[in-house]
Design a protein around this motif. Structure first.
Motif, PDB file in Angstrom:
ATOM      1  N   ASP A   1       0.782  -1.276  -0.285  1.00  0.00           N
ATOM      2  CA  ASP A   1       0.032  -0.552   0.256  1.00  0.00           C
ATOM      3  C   ASP A   1       0.563   1.451  -0.132  1.00  0.00           C
ATOM      4  N   GLU A   2       2.108   1.731   0.410  1.00  0.00           N
ATOM      5  CA  GLU A   2       2.839   2.607   0.696  1.00  0.00           C
ATOM      6  C   GLU A   2       3.685   2.663  -0.513  1.00  0.00           C
ATOM      7  N   LEU A   3       3.875   1.081  -1.216  1.00  0.00           N
ATOM      8  CA  LEU A   3       5.041   1.441  -2.322  1.00  0.00           C
ATOM      9  C   LEU A   3       3.522   2.672  -3.299  1.00  0.00           C
ATOM     10  N   VAL A   4       2.363   1.543  -3.384  1.00  0.00           N
ATOM     11  CA  VAL A   4       2.034   2.106  -4.224  1.00  0.00           C
ATOM     12  C   VAL A   4       1.301   4.155  -3.963  1.00  0.00           C
TER      13      VAL A   4
ATOM     14  N   VAL B   1       9.567   1.380 -18.279  1.00  0.00           N
ATOM     15  CA  VAL B   1       9.871   2.743 -18.959  1.00  0.00           C
ATOM     16  C   VAL B   1       7.791   2.271 -18.652  1.00  0.00           C
ATOM     17  N   LYS B   2       7.621   1.887 -19.377  1.00  0.00           N
ATOM     18  CA  LYS B   2       5.833   1.509 -18.960  1.00  0.00           C
ATOM     19  C   LYS B   2       5.275   1.552 -17.231  1.00  0.00           C
ATOM     20  N   ILE B   3       5.688   0.826 -16.649  1.00  0.00           N
ATOM     21  CA  ILE B   3       5.070   1.288 -15.262  1.00  0.00           C
ATOM     22  C   ILE B   3       5.372   2.158 -15.041  1.00  0.00           C
ATOM     23  N   TRP B   4       6.252   2.803 -15.192  1.00  0.00           N
ATOM     24  CA  TRP B   4       6.662   4.081 -14.420  1.00  0.00           C
ATOM     25  C   TRP B   4       5.263   5.434 -14.679  1.00  0.00           C
ATOM     26  N   ASN B   5       5.262   4.816 -16.403  1.00  0.00           N
ATOM     27  CA  ASN B   5       4.934   6.324 -17.037  1.00  0.00           C
ATOM     28  C   ASN B   5       3.132   5.404 -17.022  1.00  0.00           C
ATOM     29  N   ASN B   6       2.605   4.484 -16.546  1.00  0.00           N
ATOM     30  CA  ASN B   6       1.233   3.799 -16.654  1.00  0.00           C
ATOM     31  C   ASN B   6       0.602   3.819 -15.907  1.00  0.00           C
ATOM     32  N   PHE B   7       1.446   4.364 -14.485  1.00  0.00           N
ATOM     33  CA  PHE B   7       1.006   3.997 -12.762  1.00  0.00           C
ATOM     34  C   PHE B   7       0.205   4.210 -12.496  1.00  0.00           C
ATOM     35  N   ALA B   8      -0.518   5.628 -13.482  1.00  0.00           N
ATOM     36  CA  ALA B   8      -1.707   6.363 -13.021  1.00  0.00           C
ATOM     37  C   ALA B   8      -3.266   4.804 -12.912  1.00  0.00           C
ATOM     38  N   GLN B   9      -2.457   4.278 -14.017  1.00  0.00           N
ATOM     39  CA  GLN B   9      -3.763   2.991 -13.999  1.00  0.00           C
ATOM     40  C   GLN B   9      -3.878   1.981 -12.926  1.00  0.00           C
ATOM     41  N   TYR B  10      -3.136   1.856 -12.581  1.00  0.00           N
ATOM     42  CA  TYR B  10      -3.044   0.934 -11.609  1.00  0.00           C
ATOM     43  C   TYR B  10      -3.904   0.829 -10.576  1.00  0.00           C
TER      44      TYR B  10
ATOM     45  N   THR C   1      -7.821  -2.236  -6.403  1.00  0.00           N
ATOM     46  CA  THR C   1      -8.632  -2.959  -5.870  1.00  0.00           C
ATOM     47  C   THR C   1      -9.174  -4.108  -7.283  1.00  0.00           C
ATOM     48  N   LYS C   2      -8.089  -3.943  -8.684  1.00  0.00           N
ATOM     49  CA  LYS C   2      -8.691  -4.982  -9.503  1.00  0.00           C
ATOM     50  C   LYS C   2      -7.662  -6.087  -8.849  1.00  0.00           C
ATOM     51  N   GLY C   3      -6.798  -5.953  -8.338  1.00  0.00           N
ATOM     52  CA  GLY C   3      -5.593  -6.758  -8.308  1.00  0.00           C
ATOM     53  C   GLY C   3      -4.390  -6.539  -7.516  1.00  0.00           C
ATOM     54  N   ARG C   4      -3.830  -7.470  -7.222  1.00  0.00           N
ATOM     55  CA  ARG C   4      -2.178  -7.259  -6.264  1.00  0.00           C
ATOM     56  C   ARG C   4      -1.338  -6.517  -7.531  1.00  0.00           C
ATOM     57  N   LEU C   5       0.204  -5.696  -6.502  1.00  0.00           N
ATOM     58  CA  LEU C   5       0.890  -4.622  -7.685  1.00  0.00           C
ATOM     59  C   LEU C   5       1.837  -5.809  -8.558  1.00  0.00           C
ATOM     60  N   PHE C   6       1.269  -6.755  -7.852  1.00  0.00           N
ATOM     61  CA  PHE C   6       2.860  -7.757  -8.993  1.00  0.00           C
ATOM     62  C   PHE C   6       2.266  -8.398 -10.428  1.00  0.00           C
ATOM     63  N   THR C   7       0.266  -8.471  -9.995  1.00  0.00           N
ATOM     64  CA  THR C   7       0.280  -8.904 -10.733  1.00  0.00           C
ATOM     65  C   THR C   7      -0.490  -8.329 -11.788  1.00  0.00           C
ATOM     66  N   TRP C   8      -0.091  -7.261 -11.553  1.00  0.00           N
ATOM     67  CA  TRP C   8      -0.288  -5.954 -12.247  1.00  0.00           C
ATOM     68  C   TRP C   8       0.819  -5.949 -13.340  1.00  0.00           C
ATOM     69  N   MET C   9       1.949  -5.486 -12.585  1.00  0.00           N
ATOM     70  CA  MET C   9       3.552  -5.590 -13.516  1.00  0.00           C
ATOM     71  C   MET C   9       3.707  -6.947 -14.336  1.00  0.00           C
ATOM     72  N   LEU C  10       2.935  -8.114 -13.839  1.00  0.00           N
ATOM     73  CA  LEU C  10       3.273  -9.872 -14.241  1.00  0.00           C
ATOM     74  C   LEU C  10       2.565  -9.424 -16.060  1.00  0.00           C
ATOM     75  N   ASN C  11       1.056  -9.015 -15.913  1.00  0.00           N
ATOM     76  CA  ASN C  11       0.201  -8.700 -16.853  1.00  0.00           C
ATOM     77  C   ASN C  11       0.869  -8.176 -18.135  1.00  0.00           C
ATOM     78  N   LEU C  12       1.327  -6.528 -17.524  1.00  0.00           N
ATOM     79  CA  LEU C  12       1.722  -5.442 -17.828  1.00  0.00           C
ATOM     80  C   LEU C  12       3.200  -6.202 -18.459  1.00  0.00           C
TER      81      LEU C  12
END
Length: 181
Positions: A10-13, A58-67, A70-81
């Motif tokens: 949560d802090e990281l997000v 780079v994509k994670i950094w530039n698109n982090f606002a889209q994370y 409520t739809k899933g964990r951070l690692f899952t989002w990064m893994l899918n991206l």
């Protein structure tokens, strides 16, 4: 000796949504190896895997606002991206052209470093945890997350109906969540 700050998810997000560079550095240090392992399993090329990993961050950094947590964990989002980026790279015309050129070159120079393997990057121990799944679930997870197949491709390649593939994947992910908690 400098102490390294440890963040909860949560802090990281919160920090990443605020474009905190120190939090991003922490994110990279703690997740790059696992993501690189996924990429390498899909492309089986060390340099290409490193290029895709860099592009993924780079994509994670530039698109982090889209994370959306409520739809899933951070690692899952990064893994899918990362997985989707890798699939896009593999399907791109440039990659296919380069692959064709490389295969025509002197094959003696294409010896791979045997000390480099995807297992080196399995920092979360996912491969061991997959052994706890039913064989049909393990196969679906392996094809989807380690080989980069879409659910539709899994269905076509295995002859399993698409609905069954989706059901097995959902059940496997649920089981993995229980195991990894």
């Amino acid at each position: 000796m400098e102490l390294v700050k440890k963040y909860s998810e949560d802090e990281l997000v919160v920090l990443l949504k605020g474009q905190d560079r120190q939090a991003f550095s922490y994110l990279y240090d703690n997740y790059a190896a696992a993501l690189n392992g996924l990429i390498f399993r899909m492309v089986e090329d060390k340099e290409l895997a490193e290029d895709i990993l860099q592009e993924a961050f780079v994509k994670i950094w530039n698109n982090f606002a889209q994370y959306d947590s409520t739809k899933g964990r951070l690692f899952t989002w990064m893994l899918n991206l990362t997985r989707n980026l890798t699939i896009d790279t593999l399907r791109s015309k440039g990659y296919k052209k380069q692959r064709k050129i490389s295969s025509d070159e002197n094959s003696v120079s294409n010896i791979q470093d045997t000390n480099f393997g995807a297992d080196k990057f399995d920092t979360m121990g996912l491969q061991k945890q997959l052994a706890n799944l039913k064989p049909e679930q393990r196969t679906i997870i392996d094809l989807a997350y380690f080989k980069g197949y879409t659910q539709d491709e899994i269905s076509k390649n295995t002859g399993i109906p698409l609905g069954t593939v989706k059901t097995r994947m959902r059940a496997a992910i649920t089981e993995l969540r229980k195991i990894l908690k």
